[in-house]
Write a protein that holds these residues in place. Structure first.
Motif, PDB file in Angstrom:
ATOM      1  N   ARG A  55       0.832  -1.211   0.000  1.00  0.00           N
ATOM      2  CA  ARG A  55       0.000   0.000   0.000  1.00  0.00           C
ATOM      3  C   ARG A  55       0.867   1.261   0.000  1.00  0.00           C
ATOM      4  NH1 ARG A  55      -3.659  -0.457  -2.830  1.00  0.00           N
ATOM      5  NH2 ARG A  55      -3.883   1.750  -2.417  1.00  0.00           N
ATOM      6  N   VAL A  56       2.029   1.203   0.629  1.00  0.00           N
ATOM      7  CA  VAL A  56       2.950   2.344   0.567  1.00  0.00           C
ATOM      8  C   VAL A  56       3.388   2.552  -0.877  1.00  0.00           C
ATOM      9  CG1 VAL A  56       5.269   3.141   1.193  1.00  0.00           C
ATOM     10  CG2 VAL A  56       3.756   2.231   2.958  1.00  0.00           C
ATOM     11  N   GLU A  57       3.750   1.464  -1.545  1.00  0.00           N
ATOM     12  CA  GLU A  57       4.170   1.549  -2.946  1.00  0.00           C
ATOM     13  C   GLU A  57       3.035   2.077  -3.821  1.00  0.00           C
ATOM     14  OE1 GLU A  57       5.623  -2.346  -3.938  1.00  0.00           O
ATOM     15  OE2 GLU A  57       7.158  -2.262  -2.381  1.00  0.00           O
ATOM     16  N   ALA A  58       1.807   1.645  -3.558  1.00  0.00           N
ATOM     17  CA  ALA A  58       0.657   2.109  -4.340  1.00  0.00           C
ATOM     18  C   ALA A  58       0.419   3.605  -4.109  1.00  0.00           C
ATOM     19  CB  ALA A  58      -0.585   1.303  -3.979  1.00  0.00           C
ATOM     20  N   SER A  59       0.571   4.064  -2.874  1.00  0.00           N
ATOM     21  CA  SER A  59       0.393   5.484  -2.577  1.00  0.00           C
ATOM     22  C   SER A  59       1.474   6.322  -3.256  1.00  0.00           C
ATOM     23  CB  SER A  59       0.417   5.723  -1.065  1.00  0.00           C
ATOM     24  OG  SER A  59      -0.717   5.144  -0.466  1.00  0.00           O
ATOM     25  N   GLN A  60       2.698   5.821  -3.246  1.00  0.00           N
ATOM     26  CA  GLN A  60       3.786   6.538  -3.910  1.00  0.00           C
ATOM     27  C   GLN A  60       3.585   6.558  -5.429  1.00  0.00           C
ATOM     28  OE1 GLN A  60       6.957   4.281  -2.058  1.00  0.00           O
ATOM     29  NE2 GLN A  60       7.457   5.993  -0.699  1.00  0.00           N
ATOM     30  N   ALA A  61       3.089   5.472  -5.991  1.00  0.00           N
ATOM     31  CA  ALA A  61       2.804   5.429  -7.427  1.00  0.00           C
ATOM     32  C   ALA A  61       1.701   6.435  -7.765  1.00  0.00           C
ATOM     33  CB  ALA A  61       2.397   4.016  -7.846  1.00  0.00           C
ATOM     34  N   TYR A  62       0.702   6.550  -6.907  1.00  0.00           N
ATOM     35  CA  TYR A  62      -0.356   7.534  -7.115  1.00  0.00           C
ATOM     36  C   TYR A  62       0.235   8.940  -7.065  1.00  0.00           C
ATOM     37  CZ  TYR A  62      -5.081   9.450  -7.030  1.00  0.00           C
ATOM     38  OH  TYR A  62      -6.239  10.114  -7.353  1.00  0.00           O
ATOM     39  N   GLY A  63       1.124   9.165  -6.111  1.00  0.00           N
ATOM     40  CA  GLY A  63       1.796  10.461  -6.004  1.00  0.00           C
ATOM     41  C   GLY A  63       2.572  10.812  -7.262  1.00  0.00           C
ATOM     42  N   GLU A  64       3.228   9.823  -7.866  1.00  0.00           N
ATOM     43  CA  GLU A  64       3.963  10.063  -9.110  1.00  0.00           C
ATOM     44  C   GLU A  64       3.005  10.444 -10.234  1.00  0.00           C
ATOM     45  OE1 GLU A  64       6.467   6.666  -9.921  1.00  0.00           O
ATOM     46  OE2 GLU A  64       7.348   6.779  -7.915  1.00  0.00           O
ATOM     47  N   LYS A  65       1.846   9.786 -10.286  1.00  0.00           N
ATOM     48  CA  LYS A  65       0.840  10.131 -11.297  1.00  0.00           C
ATOM     49  C   LYS A  65       0.364  11.572 -11.110  1.00  0.00           C
ATOM     50  CE  LYS A  65      -1.132   5.436 -11.706  1.00  0.00           C
ATOM     51  NZ  LYS A  65       0.033   4.942 -12.347  1.00  0.00           N
ATOM     52  N   VAL A  66       0.142  11.959  -9.867  1.00  0.00           N
ATOM     53  CA  VAL A  66      -0.312  13.310  -9.556  1.00  0.00           C
ATOM     54  C   VAL A  66       0.745  14.332  -9.976  1.00  0.00           C
ATOM     55  CG1 VAL A  66      -0.839  14.888  -7.647  1.00  0.00           C
ATOM     56  CG2 VAL A  66      -1.899  12.619  -7.722  1.00  0.00           C
ATOM     57  N   THR A  67       2.000  14.070  -9.643  1.00  0.00           N
ATOM     58  CA  THR A  67       3.086  14.989  -9.996  1.00  0.00           C
ATOM     59  C   THR A  67       3.209  15.139 -11.505  1.00  0.00           C
ATOM     60  OG1 THR A  67       4.326  14.460  -7.992  1.00  0.00           O
ATOM     61  CG2 THR A  67       5.574  15.391  -9.809  1.00  0.00           C
ATOM     62  N   GLN A  68       3.158  14.019 -12.217  1.00  0.00           N
ATOM     63  CA  GLN A  68       3.294  14.060 -13.678  1.00  0.00           C
ATOM     64  C   GLN A  68       2.132  14.794 -14.335  1.00  0.00           C
ATOM     65  OE1 GLN A  68       3.712   9.943 -14.750  1.00  0.00           O
ATOM     66  NE2 GLN A  68       5.805   9.806 -13.989  1.00  0.00           N
ATOM     67  N   ARG A  69       0.937  14.556 -13.844  1.00  0.00           N
ATOM     68  CA  ARG A  69      -0.246  15.133 -14.492  1.00  0.00           C
ATOM     69  C   ARG A  69      -0.459  16.606 -14.142  1.00  0.00           C
ATOM     70  NH1 ARG A  69      -5.847  12.542 -15.617  1.00  0.00           N
ATOM     71  NH2 ARG A  69      -6.981  14.364 -16.335  1.00  0.00           N
ATOM     72  N   PHE A  70      -0.192  16.970 -12.872  1.00  0.00           N
ATOM     73  CA  PHE A  70      -0.561  18.311 -12.420  1.00  0.00           C
ATOM     74  C   PHE A  70       0.638  19.209 -12.113  1.00  0.00           C
ATOM     75  CE2 PHE A  70      -4.005  15.402 -11.108  1.00  0.00           C
ATOM     76  CZ  PHE A  70      -4.987  15.867 -11.973  1.00  0.00           C
ATOM     77  N   ASP A  71       1.838  18.673 -12.197  1.00  0.00           N
ATOM     78  CA  ASP A  71       3.052  19.439 -11.950  1.00  0.00           C
ATOM     79  C   ASP A  71       3.006  20.171 -10.601  1.00  0.00           C
ATOM     80  OD1 ASP A  71       5.635  20.253 -12.610  1.00  0.00           O
ATOM     81  OD2 ASP A  71       4.917  22.148 -13.468  1.00  0.00           O
ATOM     82  N   LEU A  72       2.564  19.450  -9.580  1.00  0.00           N
ATOM     83  CA  LEU A  72       2.537  19.973  -8.214  1.00  0.00           C
ATOM     84  C   LEU A  72       3.449  19.128  -7.335  1.00  0.00           C
ATOM     85  CD1 LEU A  72      -1.281  20.591  -7.681  1.00  0.00           C
ATOM     86  CD2 LEU A  72       0.507  22.329  -7.629  1.00  0.00           C
ATOM     87  N   PRO A  73       4.096  19.751  -6.367  1.00  0.00           N
ATOM     88  CA  PRO A  73       4.906  18.951  -5.445  1.00  0.00           C
ATOM     89  C   PRO A  73       4.014  18.063  -4.582  1.00  0.00           C
ATOM     90  CG  PRO A  73       4.867  21.241  -4.743  1.00  0.00           C
ATOM     91  CD  PRO A  73       4.149  21.176  -6.055  1.00  0.00           C
ATOM     92  N   VAL A  74       4.505  16.871  -4.312  1.00  0.00           N
ATOM     93  CA  VAL A  74       3.791  15.911  -3.473  1.00  0.00           C
ATOM     94  C   VAL A  74       4.649  15.597  -2.256  1.00  0.00           C
ATOM     95  CG1 VAL A  74       2.915  13.541  -3.329  1.00  0.00           C
ATOM     96  CG2 VAL A  74       2.495  14.885  -5.389  1.00  0.00           C
ATOM     97  N   ALA A  75       4.041  15.683  -1.089  1.00  0.00           N
ATOM     98  CA  ALA A  75       4.697  15.291   0.159  1.00  0.00           C
ATOM     99  C   ALA A  75       3.936  14.095   0.713  1.00  0.00           C
ATOM    100  CB  ALA A  75       4.684  16.443   1.158  1.00  0.00           C
ATOM    101  N   TYR A  76       4.597  13.322   1.547  1.00  0.00           N
ATOM    102  CA  TYR A  76       3.969  12.144   2.138  1.00  0.00           C
ATOM    103  C   TYR A  76       3.919  12.304   3.647  1.00  0.00           C
ATOM    104  CZ  TYR A  76       4.537  10.237  -2.491  1.00  0.00           C
ATOM    105  OH  TYR A  76       4.461  10.054  -3.849  1.00  0.00           O
ATOM    106  N   GLN A  77       2.816  11.878   4.226  1.00  0.00           N
ATOM    107  CA  GLN A  77       2.602  11.976   5.666  1.00  0.00           C
ATOM    108  C   GLN A  77       2.264  10.587   6.210  1.00  0.00           C
ATOM    109  OE1 GLN A  77       2.832  14.572   7.812  1.00  0.00           O
ATOM    110  NE2 GLN A  77       2.232  13.259   9.502  1.00  0.00           N
TER     111      GLN A  77
END
Length: 139
Positions: free
Chosen positions: A72-94
């Protein structure tokens, strides 16, 4: 400075947003997704990004209780990469350990609502807790 918080699961993404000053988090909605079918709700997320204009996205990282990472950590990080690529926004993890448990407990103790109604709001509340924890520790 608005920040969007996400609680990413395999079927839903809970969404929360901070106030403009970055002090408090409010739950927004739950986006239905289907991870197995590669449907990630990015169009709806894009609409929310256009509406709230966040400067950053915070995604909950569901580590194991012993601080190790699992699928699930890997899936969340993969989602974060999709978000960064699509929206060009920084992603932080909590770290989100126990936020869903905390959200469930809050709904049972404070709202006293049925299990079926809790399922409809739990991910939104978990996203709110993830974002609030991030705000509290960074501002």
């Amino acid at each position: 400075m608005r920040i969007l918080g996400l609680d990413v699961g395999s079927k839903t993404v809970g969404v929360a947003v901070s106030d403009p000053l970055g002090f408090t988090a409010q739950g927004v909605e739950i986006i239905a997704i289907d991870e197995a079918a590669d449907e990630f709700g990015l169009d709806r997320l894009g609409e929310l990004i256009a509406q709230y204009k966040p400067e950053k996205i915070v995604i909950g990282l569901p580590k194991n209780m012993n601080n190790t990472s699992g699928p699930r950590v890997e899936a969340s990080q993969a989602y974060g990469e999709k978000v960064t690529q699509r929206f060009d926004l920084p992603v932080a993890y909590q770290d989100e350990r126990l936020t869903t448990v905390q959200a469930e407990r809050m709904l049972v103790e404070q709202a006293d609502i049925s299990r079926s109604k809790r399922k409809k709001v739990i991910d939104k509340l978990a996203a709110q807790l993830i974002l609030q924890n991030y705000l509290d520790s960074h501002f």
